[in-house]
Design a protein around this motif. Structure first.
Motif, PDB file in Angstrom:
ATOM      1  N   LEU A   8      47.488  20.259  46.100  1.00  0.00           N
ATOM      2  CA  LEU A   8      47.502  20.987  44.838  1.00  0.00           C
ATOM      3  C   LEU A   8      47.251  22.480  45.053  1.00  0.00           C
ATOM      4  CD1 LEU A   8      47.716  20.107  41.793  1.00  0.00           C
ATOM      5  CD2 LEU A   8      45.238  20.377  41.702  1.00  0.00           C
ATOM      6  N   THR A   9      48.058  23.285  44.397  1.00  0.00           N
ATOM      7  CA  THR A   9      47.819  24.724  44.308  1.00  0.00           C
ATOM      8  C   THR A   9      47.681  25.079  42.840  1.00  0.00           C
ATOM      9  OG1 THR A   9      49.012  25.264  46.340  1.00  0.00           O
ATOM     10  CG2 THR A   9      48.746  27.031  44.743  1.00  0.00           C
ATOM     11  N   ILE A  10      46.627  25.828  42.504  1.00  0.00           N
ATOM     12  CA  ILE A  10      46.364  26.192  41.112  1.00  0.00           C
ATOM     13  C   ILE A  10      46.166  27.696  41.020  1.00  0.00           C
ATOM     14  CG2 ILE A  10      45.368  23.961  40.519  1.00  0.00           C
ATOM     15  CD1 ILE A  10      42.595  25.234  40.801  1.00  0.00           C
ATOM     16  N   ALA A  11      46.411  28.230  39.826  1.00  0.00           N
ATOM     17  CA  ALA A  11      46.319  29.673  39.630  1.00  0.00           C
ATOM     18  C   ALA A  11      45.563  29.996  38.351  1.00  0.00           C
ATOM     19  CB  ALA A  11      47.718  30.287  39.577  1.00  0.00           C
ATOM     20  N   ARG A  12      44.959  31.180  38.344  1.00  0.00           N
ATOM     21  CA  ARG A  12      44.291  31.710  37.155  1.00  0.00           C
ATOM     22  C   ARG A  12      44.875  33.089  36.885  1.00  0.00           C
ATOM     23  NH1 ARG A  12      39.052  31.183  38.668  1.00  0.00           N
ATOM     24  NH2 ARG A  12      39.101  33.206  39.727  1.00  0.00           N
ATOM     25  N   GLY A  13      45.483  33.267  35.693  1.00  0.00           N
ATOM     26  CA  GLY A  13      46.105  34.537  35.375  1.00  0.00           C
ATOM     27  C   GLY A  13      47.240  34.908  36.293  1.00  0.00           C
ATOM     28  N   GLY A  14      47.949  33.899  36.789  1.00  0.00           N
ATOM     29  CA  GLY A  14      49.068  34.146  37.675  1.00  0.00           C
ATOM     30  C   GLY A  14      48.701  34.351  39.124  1.00  0.00           C
ATOM     31  N   VAL A  15      47.406  34.317  39.446  1.00  0.00           N
ATOM     32  CA  VAL A  15      46.942  34.514  40.821  1.00  0.00           C
ATOM     33  C   VAL A  15      46.436  33.188  41.380  1.00  0.00           C
ATOM     34  CG1 VAL A  15      45.292  35.711  42.311  1.00  0.00           C
ATOM     35  CG2 VAL A  15      46.287  36.890  40.347  1.00  0.00           C
ATOM     36  N   GLY A  38      33.419  31.574  40.593  1.00  0.00           N
ATOM     37  CA  GLY A  38      34.672  32.302  40.581  1.00  0.00           C
ATOM     38  C   GLY A  38      35.720  31.806  41.544  1.00  0.00           C
ATOM     39  N   ILE A  39      35.389  30.777  42.337  1.00  0.00           N
ATOM     40  CA  ILE A  39      36.356  30.330  43.349  1.00  0.00           C
ATOM     41  C   ILE A  39      37.490  29.506  42.749  1.00  0.00           C
ATOM     42  CG2 ILE A  39      35.250  28.157  44.005  1.00  0.00           C
ATOM     43  CD1 ILE A  39      35.900  29.003  46.956  1.00  0.00           C
ATOM     44  N   GLY A  40      37.265  28.915  41.566  1.00  0.00           N
ATOM     45  CA  GLY A  40      38.345  28.161  40.935  1.00  0.00           C
ATOM     46  C   GLY A  40      37.987  26.749  40.513  1.00  0.00           C
ATOM     47  N   LYS A  41      36.709  26.409  40.496  1.00  0.00           N
ATOM     48  CA  LYS A  41      36.331  25.043  40.117  1.00  0.00           C
ATOM     49  C   LYS A  41      36.717  24.743  38.673  1.00  0.00           C
ATOM     50  CE  LYS A  41      31.937  25.487  41.120  1.00  0.00           C
ATOM     51  NZ  LYS A  41      31.961  26.925  41.541  1.00  0.00           N
ATOM     52  N   THR A  42      36.456  25.668  37.768  1.00  0.00           N
ATOM     53  CA  THR A  42      36.824  25.459  36.369  1.00  0.00           C
ATOM     54  C   THR A  42      38.331  25.348  36.215  1.00  0.00           C
ATOM     55  OG1 THR A  42      34.843  26.527  35.458  1.00  0.00           O
ATOM     56  CG2 THR A  42      36.820  26.510  34.064  1.00  0.00           C
ATOM     57  N   THR A  43      39.074  26.218  36.896  1.00  0.00           N
ATOM     58  CA  THR A  43      40.535  26.150  36.844  1.00  0.00           C
ATOM     59  C   THR A  43      41.035  24.814  37.369  1.00  0.00           C
ATOM     60  OG1 THR A  43      40.639  28.548  37.162  1.00  0.00           O
ATOM     61  CG2 THR A  43      42.661  27.300  37.568  1.00  0.00           C
ATOM     62  N   LEU A  44      40.424  24.317  38.432  1.00  0.00           N
ATOM     63  CA  LEU A  44      40.795  23.014  38.975  1.00  0.00           C
ATOM     64  C   LEU A  44      40.561  21.905  37.955  1.00  0.00           C
ATOM     65  CD1 LEU A  44      41.611  21.075  41.245  1.00  0.00           C
ATOM     66  CD2 LEU A  44      39.230  21.166  42.063  1.00  0.00           C
ATOM     67  N   LEU A  45      39.394  21.901  37.321  1.00  0.00           N
ATOM     68  CA  LEU A  45      39.092  20.854  36.351  1.00  0.00           C
ATOM     69  C   LEU A  45      40.024  20.938  35.143  1.00  0.00           C
ATOM     70  CD1 LEU A  45      35.187  20.823  36.442  1.00  0.00           C
ATOM     71  CD2 LEU A  45      36.786  19.352  37.662  1.00  0.00           C
ATOM     72  N   ARG A  46      40.311  22.145  34.676  1.00  0.00           N
ATOM     73  CA  ARG A  46      41.236  22.305  33.556  1.00  0.00           C
ATOM     74  C   ARG A  46      42.635  21.795  33.914  1.00  0.00           C
ATOM     75  NH1 ARG A  46      40.771  25.491  29.318  1.00  0.00           N
ATOM     76  NH2 ARG A  46      42.904  26.257  29.596  1.00  0.00           N
ATOM     77  N   THR A  47      43.041  22.035  35.147  1.00  0.00           N
ATOM     78  CA  THR A  47      44.356  21.564  35.584  1.00  0.00           C
ATOM     79  C   THR A  47      44.394  20.047  35.644  1.00  0.00           C
ATOM     80  OG1 THR A  47      44.644  23.597  36.881  1.00  0.00           O
ATOM     81  CG2 THR A  47      46.078  21.734  37.414  1.00  0.00           C
ATOM     82  N   ILE A  48      43.360  19.436  36.207  1.00  0.00           N
ATOM     83  CA  ILE A  48      43.298  17.980  36.295  1.00  0.00           C
ATOM     84  C   ILE A  48      43.252  17.354  34.904  1.00  0.00           C
ATOM     85  CG2 ILE A  48      41.831  16.049  37.012  1.00  0.00           C
ATOM     86  CD1 ILE A  48      41.131  17.735  39.501  1.00  0.00           C
ATOM     87  N   PRO A  53      49.212  23.749  33.752  1.00  0.00           N
ATOM     88  CA  PRO A  53      49.986  23.129  34.834  1.00  0.00           C
ATOM     89  C   PRO A  53      49.573  23.662  36.193  1.00  0.00           C
ATOM     90  CG  PRO A  53      51.263  24.871  33.832  1.00  0.00           C
ATOM     91  CD  PRO A  53      49.987  24.775  33.025  1.00  0.00           C
ATOM     92  N   PRO A  54      49.714  22.856  37.246  1.00  0.00           N
ATOM     93  CA  PRO A  54      49.498  23.374  38.595  1.00  0.00           C
ATOM     94  C   PRO A  54      50.670  24.246  39.032  1.00  0.00           C
ATOM     95  CG  PRO A  54      50.273  21.118  38.716  1.00  0.00           C
ATOM     96  CD  PRO A  54      50.102  21.432  37.253  1.00  0.00           C
ATOM     97  N   VAL A  55      50.442  25.077  40.030  1.00  0.00           N
ATOM     98  CA  VAL A  55      51.535  25.835  40.625  1.00  0.00           C
ATOM     99  C   VAL A  55      52.417  24.891  41.431  1.00  0.00           C
ATOM    100  CG1 VAL A  55      52.129  27.679  42.257  1.00  0.00           C
ATOM    101  CG2 VAL A  55      50.194  27.967  40.688  1.00  0.00           C
ATOM    102  N   SER A  56      51.781  24.000  42.189  1.00  0.00           N
ATOM    103  CA  SER A  56      52.508  22.996  42.968  1.00  0.00           C
ATOM    104  C   SER A  56      51.564  21.851  43.279  1.00  0.00           C
ATOM    105  CB  SER A  56      53.066  23.604  44.262  1.00  0.00           C
ATOM    106  OG  SER A  56      52.005  24.074  45.090  1.00  0.00           O
ATOM    107  N   GLY A  57      52.125  20.767  43.800  1.00  0.00           N
ATOM    108  CA  GLY A  57      51.324  19.589  44.104  1.00  0.00           C
ATOM    109  C   GLY A  57      51.382  18.569  42.982  1.00  0.00           C
TER     110      GLY A  57
END
Length: 207
Positions: A8-15, A38-48, A53-57
């Motif tokens: 899985l690859t995930i992004a926040r604000g396009g990054v 800030g590493i992306g745990k919240t973004t990961l949980l929101r994606t799951i 949507p994820p970027v890929s995966g």
């Protein structure tokens, strides 16, 4: 059924924030997410949870099986404690609310308007929602915020009961909950800071 996350690859604000992340969460098990702010745990949980949507995966086993609890408590302040839980029970087509009231010591507060509760009481009500969803996978983002030691123990007991029933839990937290759980440090999956493929012009304007 397992919850499976594959490459899985995930992004926040396009990054991109996390890339190449894979894990399996089995029924009856809990997995604790670790990593700096800030590493992306919240973004990961929101994606799951299906909120972005994820970027890929791929994410499999999540459809209509997840109950998500974020930083907000997810309660309606003008409704009473009981009315809030009944509302969520109707939304998810679940059963009674009494076990949820008892698990988080909300019985004596049952007729109080949610907006009049303390921060810790609101948090307990927000977490009690999980018990009326009937969903087998709990995805939780810093669930113990505003909770005192006693309430943290209530939450940990609720998670143990959920796991014993055959549910599973994915939890981002910095504290030791005393659970038998796997630990996944997402730090090694930190992505390079470049715009994700498909980032739109609005996103790029704020990079």
């Amino acid at each position: 059924m397992d919850l499976t996350v594959s490459d899985l690859t995930i992004a926040r604000g396009g990054v991109p924030v996390l890339a190449g992340l894979s894990f399996v969460l089995e029924p009856g098990h809990a997995l604790i997410l670790r990593g700096p702010n800030g590493i992306g745990k919240t973004t990961l949980l929101r994606t799951i949870a299906g909120l972005q949507p994820p970027v890929s995966g791929q994410i499999t086993g999540a459809q209509d099986r997840i109950a998500y609890a974020a930083h907000a408590d997810g309660i309606k302040p003008t409704l009473s404690v009981v009315e809030n839980l009944r509302f969520w029970a109707r939304v998810f087509g679940a059963g009674g609310i009494q076990p949820a009231l008892e698990a988080f010591d909300l019985t004596t507060l049952s007729e109080r308007a949610a907006g009049s509760l303390s921060a810790g009481q609101k948090r307990r009500l927000g977490l009690a929602r999980l018990l009326v969803t009937g969903r087998p996978i709990w995805v939780l983002d810093e669930p113990t915020v505003s909770l005192d030691t006693r309430a943290v123990a209530m939450f940990a007991d609720a998670v143990r009961a959920h796991l014993a029933w055959g549910g599973s839990a994915l939890i981002a937290t910095h504290i030791d909950l005393g659970l038998e759980a796997g630990v996944l440090d997402v730090t090694p999956f930190k992505a390079s800071l470049a715009p994700a493929a498909g980032a739109n012009a609005f996103d790029e304007a704020f990079l």
